[in-house]
Write a protein that holds these residues in place. Structure first.
Motif, mmCIF file in Angstrom:
data_model
loop_
_atom_site.group_PDB
_atom_site.id
_atom_site.type_symbol
_atom_site.label_atom_id
_atom_site.label_comp_id
_atom_site.label_asym_id
_atom_site.label_seq_id
_atom_site.Cartn_x
_atom_site.Cartn_y
_atom_site.Cartn_z
ATOM 1 N N TRP A 67 0.829 -1.202 0.000
ATOM 2 C CA TRP A 67 0.000 0.000 0.000
ATOM 3 C C TRP A 67 0.866 1.255 0.000
ATOM 4 O O TRP A 67 0.512 2.260 -0.600
ATOM 5 C CB TRP A 67 -0.929 0.018 1.231
ATOM 6 C CG TRP A 67 -1.846 -1.165 1.280
ATOM 7 C CD1 TRP A 67 -2.243 -1.952 0.235
ATOM 8 C CD2 TRP A 67 -2.452 -1.718 2.439
ATOM 9 N NE1 TRP A 67 -3.070 -2.956 0.675
ATOM 10 C CE2 TRP A 67 -3.229 -2.840 2.022
ATOM 11 C CE3 TRP A 67 -2.451 -1.390 3.783
ATOM 12 C CZ2 TRP A 67 -3.957 -3.612 2.910
ATOM 13 C CZ3 TRP A 67 -3.182 -2.161 4.661
ATOM 14 C CH2 TRP A 67 -3.931 -3.262 4.234
ATOM 15 N N PHE A 70 1.886 2.012 -3.506
ATOM 16 C CA PHE A 70 0.845 2.527 -4.400
ATOM 17 C C PHE A 70 -0.138 3.423 -3.650
ATOM 18 O O PHE A 70 -1.342 3.157 -3.663
ATOM 19 C CB PHE A 70 0.068 1.367 -5.045
ATOM 20 C CG PHE A 70 0.903 0.507 -5.942
ATOM 21 C CD1 PHE A 70 1.552 -0.619 -5.439
ATOM 22 C CD2 PHE A 70 1.054 0.808 -7.278
ATOM 23 C CE1 PHE A 70 2.331 -1.418 -6.263
ATOM 24 C CE2 PHE A 70 1.824 0.014 -8.109
ATOM 25 C CZ PHE A 70 2.467 -1.103 -7.599
ATOM 26 N N LEU A 73 -3.420 4.727 -5.293
ATOM 27 C CA LEU A 73 -4.588 3.874 -5.556
ATOM 28 C C LEU A 73 -5.718 4.164 -4.577
ATOM 29 O O LEU A 73 -6.885 3.961 -4.885
ATOM 30 C CB LEU A 73 -4.214 2.393 -5.411
ATOM 31 C CG LEU A 73 -3.493 1.722 -6.573
ATOM 32 C CD1 LEU A 73 -3.270 0.249 -6.256
ATOM 33 C CD2 LEU A 73 -4.275 1.859 -7.859
ATOM 34 N N TRP A 74 -5.341 4.639 -3.413
ATOM 35 C CA TRP A 74 -6.342 4.763 -2.354
ATOM 36 C C TRP A 74 -7.394 5.805 -2.650
ATOM 37 O O TRP A 74 -8.555 5.663 -2.275
ATOM 38 C CB TRP A 74 -5.671 5.032 -0.995
ATOM 39 C CG TRP A 74 -4.881 3.853 -0.617
ATOM 40 C CD1 TRP A 74 -3.521 3.754 -0.564
ATOM 41 C CD2 TRP A 74 -5.385 2.533 -0.373
ATOM 42 N NE1 TRP A 74 -3.158 2.460 -0.281
ATOM 43 C CE2 TRP A 74 -4.264 1.695 -0.163
ATOM 44 C CE3 TRP A 74 -6.653 1.983 -0.322
ATOM 45 C CZ2 TRP A 74 -4.405 0.343 0.115
ATOM 46 C CZ3 TRP A 74 -6.779 0.643 -0.049
ATOM 47 C CH2 TRP A 74 -5.667 -0.162 0.169
ATOM 48 N N GLN A 77 -9.469 3.695 -5.442
ATOM 49 C CA GLN A 77 -9.800 2.275 -5.370
ATOM 50 C C GLN A 77 -10.024 1.773 -3.952
ATOM 51 O O GLN A 77 -10.057 0.555 -3.741
ATOM 52 C CB GLN A 77 -8.651 1.434 -5.978
ATOM 53 C CG GLN A 77 -8.282 1.806 -7.388
ATOM 54 C CD GLN A 77 -9.334 1.403 -8.388
ATOM 55 O OE1 GLN A 77 -10.113 0.495 -8.144
ATOM 56 N NE2 GLN A 77 -9.399 2.112 -9.490
ATOM 57 N N ILE A 83 -8.166 -4.719 -4.162
ATOM 58 C CA ILE A 83 -6.953 -3.951 -3.917
ATOM 59 C C ILE A 83 -6.449 -4.216 -2.500
ATOM 60 O O ILE A 83 -5.264 -4.366 -2.270
ATOM 61 C CB ILE A 83 -7.215 -2.446 -4.127
ATOM 62 C CG1 ILE A 83 -7.591 -2.178 -5.591
ATOM 63 C CG2 ILE A 83 -6.025 -1.620 -3.691
ATOM 64 C CD1 ILE A 83 -6.464 -2.390 -6.558
#
Lengths: 256, 266
Positions: A67, A70, A73-74, A77, A83
């Motif tokens: 996490w 990336f 992405l939060w 997503q 995820i």
């Protein structure tokens, strides 16, 4: 050189197979190491908390460092369970496992050093796991940046890239072998072999991730994993150096 | 919990579950969940689309029943093609198009004309009547632009030119008529592109003559030389000018029999 081309589904299955193989072989090697080192069985009172703490800690650390790799992405997503459940990081697994073991030992009152038994299983497990990463190719996200070096590997998109998975395998086998060779000399410093192995691997990842694509730049071109390695080394290296250069102790110590 | 984990089997089970959280099960689970979620989403989108179409169809039917020519034309066309309503070649669709065309609705005249010429899906062709309807549409509009329900931006005059160029069942090929309608299409609708027509009109000509002739068509449609300006010899320029004048004259003479479509309709 061209790597085998697998579909998304095949890549997932191959990766999964190698992961389980790595876990299974690593676990068996850990059991034997514990026996050789005079420790109790993995399912017994002295060994079970360590094993469970290691696995649960590694599972959590795995995801947390992914996490961190990336974070972008939060924002889009965070609602996607896929995820939350997917993604892995060896660095996260190692650090999470370390913390998990320490907590488990604290909770169950174990004070003996337990880390050195993990060196060989980690070596073997990481090398086997990385084979799966290599075969999964572009689906896996562990490949390196494009390069024109003679050993560049085409993972199916026509671009030759650093086979960083192979570099990883070479490092863990070579460095791990050196640590194992030095271990008898560190018998009076229990836990030092693991500390050196972990620090060495974190340093390696700090360097080698510079030739991998950076999903999210934290500044200075550093990826999330590199930042985690840097922070972990800042916290951990003092312990390593202290034990390396201090007088050997003759009783078991609680530090890893 | 302590009692449960007292047995070695339970402990082994707990270790396996913990290992599964690391060893890629997350990925596999995510894959399965993702697929299930995608399938659910596709199914939901399909249901929403079907519901939307059903509502649209109800509106079209209702409006057609109330005599709205646009709805009658759309419903008729869908029924002829078997889109959304029933099977292709439904003669009720032809009847609806006839009613809308009788009320001088140009898209209906155009579509009915095509149906009667092409005779799709087993509909009995009536080429002569189809030609009359297309010709009528060509004097009333440059384009039939009714979005994705029909073919986008169809040009009735160009359609006629194509039909005469290639011929159709009951309509022999006629190069002169093809040229006639294409000239009107170019002059009134400013529509001319290189394609089968330009190939046909320049068949048998040398490259030198072909360029001059096509240049005339281009200027007839667009009123200015082709971009970049051809590097013509004075003789070619004269050939172009003569051809252009001939075409313009032909279009002017046609206006007595076939009025020019309104410019705002292009």
């Amino acid at each position: 050189m061209t790597a085998p081309l697998l579909s998304l589904q095949q890549a997932h299955l191959v990766h999964l197979a190698f992961e389980w193989m790595a876990m299974a072989i690593g676990f068996q090697l850990y059991r034997r190491q514990r026996q050789r080192d005079g420790g109790s069985g993995v399912l017994q009172a002295g060994g079970y908390p360590v094993a469970l703490g290691c696995l649960l800690g590694a599972a959590l650390g795995n995801k947390m460092v992914f996490w961190a790799e990336f974070p972008h992405l939060w924002s889009t997503q965070a609602h996607d369970l896929a995820i939350w459940m997917s993604g892995q990081s060896i660095v996260g697994g190692l650090l999470g496992g370390l913390l998990g073991v320490e907590m488990a030992k604290k909770l169950s009152g174990i004070t003996a050093s337990t880390g050195d038994s993990f060196v060989l299983p980690l070596m073997a497990g990481m090398a086997i796991g990385r084979v799966g990463c290599f075969l999964a190719g572009l689906q896996d996200g562990t490949y390196g940046n494009p390069t024109t070096l003679p050993w560049a590997v085409d993972f199916g998109d026509g671009i030759g890239r650093h086979p960083t998975q192979i570099y990883d395998i070479a490092f863990v086998l070579i460095f791990g072998s050196l640590v194992l060779a030095a271990r008898p000399r560190w018998r009076a410093r229990p836990g030092l072999a693991f500390k050196v192995y972990l620090s060495g691997y974190l340093s390696w990842r700090l360097l080698v991730d510079a030739i991998k694509p950076v999903p999210f730049d934290y500044g200075g071109g550093l990826s999330g994993i590199q930042v985690v390695c840097l922070l972990a080394l800042l916290c951990y290296l003092p312990f390593v150096l202290k034990q390396l250069f201090s007088e050997p102790m003759h009783e078991a110590v609680s530090c890893q | 919990m302590k009692r449960f984990l007292a047995s070695e089997r339970a402990r082994a089970g707990a270790l396996i579950v913990a290992a599964a959280l690391i060893a890629g099960t997350g990925c596999v689970t995510a894959m399965v969940l993702n697929s299930a979620a995608q399938m659910a989403q596709s199914s939901q989108q399909r249901q929403q689309r079907e519901e939307r179409l059903r509502r649209e169809n109800d509106v079209i039917r209702k409006d057609a029943a109330q005599g709205q020519v646009e709805a009658m034309t759309r419903l008729g066309w869908f029924q002829v093609r078997g889109d959304r309503f029933g099977v292709p070649g439904d003669t009720r669709g032809v009847a609806l198009l006839e009613q809308a065309a009788a009320r001088q609705y140009v898209p209906a005249q155009y579509l009915l004309g095509r149906v009667l010429i092409e005779g799709p899906f087993g509909i009995t062709p009536q080429p002569e009547r189809g030609l009359k309807l297309l010709t009528l549409a060509a004097t009333k509009t440059c384009t039939v632009d009714a979005g994705s329900d029909y073919r986008d931006n169809d040009h009735p005059a160009r359609t006629l030119a194509d039909i005469y160029l290639k011929g159709s069942a009951g309509i022999p090929a006629d190069a002169a008529r093809a040229e006639f309608w294409m000239a009107r299409n170019a002059a009134y609708c400013h529509d001319f592109t290189y394609g089968s027509f330009s190939t046909a009109v320049s068949a048998g000509l040398s490259d030198y003559e072909r360029r001059a002739k096509i240049q005339a068509w281009w200027e007839l449609a667009h009123g200015n030389p082709a971009s970049g300006g051809p590097t013509f010899t004075p003789e070619q320029m004269q050939m172009t000018a003569r051809e252009l004048e001939r075409l313009r004259q032909r279009v002017r003479e046609s206006e007595a029999e076939y009025p020019a479509p309104p410019q705002s309709a292009s």
